[in-house]
Design a protein around this motif. Sequence first.
Motif, PDB file in Angstrom:
ATOM      1  N   GLU A  45      44.749  39.275 -39.913  1.00 48.57           N
ATOM      2  CA  GLU A  45      44.499  37.969 -38.743  1.00 48.57           C
ATOM      3  C   GLU A  45      43.860  36.874 -40.155  1.00 48.57           C
ATOM      4  O   GLU A  45      43.578  36.978 -40.739  1.00 48.57           O
ATOM      5  N   THR A 317      24.737  42.574 -40.018  1.00 51.17           N
ATOM      6  CA  THR A 317      25.305  42.348 -39.336  1.00 51.17           C
ATOM      7  C   THR A 317      26.642  43.419 -40.789  1.00 51.17           C
ATOM      8  O   THR A 317      27.853  44.310 -40.170  1.00 51.17           O
ATOM      9  N   GLN A 322      30.058  42.962 -36.922  1.00 46.28           N
ATOM     10  CA  GLN A 322      30.605  41.157 -35.636  1.00 46.28           C
ATOM     11  C   GLN A 322      32.002  40.798 -35.620  1.00 46.28           C
ATOM     12  O   GLN A 322      33.074  40.590 -34.252  1.00 46.28           O
ATOM     13  N   THR A 323      32.731  41.111 -37.322  1.00 45.66           N
ATOM     14  CA  THR A 323      33.647  40.503 -37.227  1.00 45.66           C
ATOM     15  C   THR A 323      34.201  41.536 -38.697  1.00 45.66           C
ATOM     16  O   THR A 323      33.801  42.665 -38.829  1.00 45.66           O
ATOM     17  N   ASP A 326      33.103  41.141 -42.033  1.00 45.53           N
ATOM     18  CA  ASP A 326      31.239  41.763 -41.782  1.00 45.53           C
ATOM     19  C   ASP A 326      31.832  43.382 -42.225  1.00 45.53           C
ATOM     20  O   ASP A 326      30.769  44.646 -43.599  1.00 45.53           O
ATOM     21  N   ALA A 351      39.248  45.860 -34.579  1.00 42.89           N
ATOM     22  CA  ALA A 351      38.708  45.429 -33.478  1.00 42.89           C
ATOM     23  C   ALA A 351      37.949  46.543 -33.045  1.00 42.89           C
ATOM     24  O   ALA A 351      36.275  46.373 -32.142  1.00 42.89           O
TER      25      ALA A 351
END
Length: 456
Positions: A45, A317, A322-323, A326, A351
């Motif tokens: 990404e 986190t 959340q990502t 993270d 994800a």
Amino acid sequence: MSVAERLISYITSVRYEDLPREVVITAKRLVMNTLGATLAGSGAEGVKEVAELVKEWGGKPKSTVMLYGCKVPAHEAVLVNATMARALDFDEFHLHTGIHSGATVVPVALAASELCGGVDGKEFITALVVGAEVMCRMRLVPDSCIGVSGWTGEVYGAFGAAITAGRTLEITEKEMRNALGLALSQSSGTAQTIYDGVLGTRVQQGFSARAGLLSTVLATKGITGAQNFLEGRAGFYPVYYRGMDYDISRLVDGIGERYELLNTVTKPYPCCGFLMAPIENVINIMRHNNLSRHDISKVIVRVNQRMYNTVYAPSETKYRPQTIADAIFSLPYVLSTALLRGDMSLEDFSAEAIRDPVRLDVANKVEILVDERIERESKELNLSLSLHSVELQTKDGQCFSQKMYHAKGFPQRPMTMADLAEKARKCARFAVKPFPEGKVEELKGLVEHLEEHGNV
């Protein structure tokens, strides 16, 4: 002779023949490891977006954007390639400082070699060794960095990149000093990107590499930079470490005789360097005692403050990433994965994976504590990136604990070229375009005999 003068003298005078054999071997491993990480990072990404942007900018086709089939101005190619190399945090780091030198100097050496042409393997190796060595030594000067100062290793990247580019382009001592002064003007890198779990962490690597190469090219055109770039009133250390302890002599003590590059750690797992040892420790305890995740009631990890700050805070986190960024910096997340799978791979940072309810439930069993004895020993041995202890408590009342100092990939237990080729084959599955296994083996052969090549 000032520290800056001694530093520049070393940078411009060292030759391939001066490099110890083990340093050359480490440099080759650094190249192979970085290329493998780049394969995987090419599809990560943010990378495609940066690659498309530099293609849109255009300019003279001087250097290759790896795996994207285009050439752009050298400093823009480096922006993409260094971002790519760091994107999945599967590159390398320095054992005592955590700095990522390979993801900076290898893309710069490749782009600069294309820019000028005719660079042989020996000079290529020397250029990246000198750049990486100075990056590591610059980071050793202050007593504290990321967990206290807020600066990440990328603040040194522009200097290492300028040095590698300067050696490759064969610039003069005067030009090198100007290049390093210009690097000071562009030096940046903040830990806030890690704390916020954003893509800026990977792009910062590209920023620093681009800044260094651009500084060198500007210096060859007569652009002057700050001359007292290290210790001047507004030099690097007085500004970036204002009010903090540092010892500038560490930068040049034993330089050319004792190589910090030998403290390079190559990663067997695609996440933050602080996590290598805890992952291996948990996997080993599980395997040696025939445990499954169903047996475990609690995991207690005792760490030093620096490890805690980087891979546990903020805890919200870390337990609930959340990502993907993270998760890459989360001790609870990676240990839950190790308990579940007995391994850790690129597939665990998708994800879907970071939202897996089973994985997140297991993460709740992980407790992280700052331990005074671990803190003290970490400082004494300069092992804050690895020293920790793990205690696994089982539902039937058993307790298994183990302290770990060095993990696989550390200088004491280095990954071999065969290990790195296997890592590259795994990384190739995630490349933005097909990269056959045969090409990985060809790449391995080229790197193993890099010093024999007349034109890199």
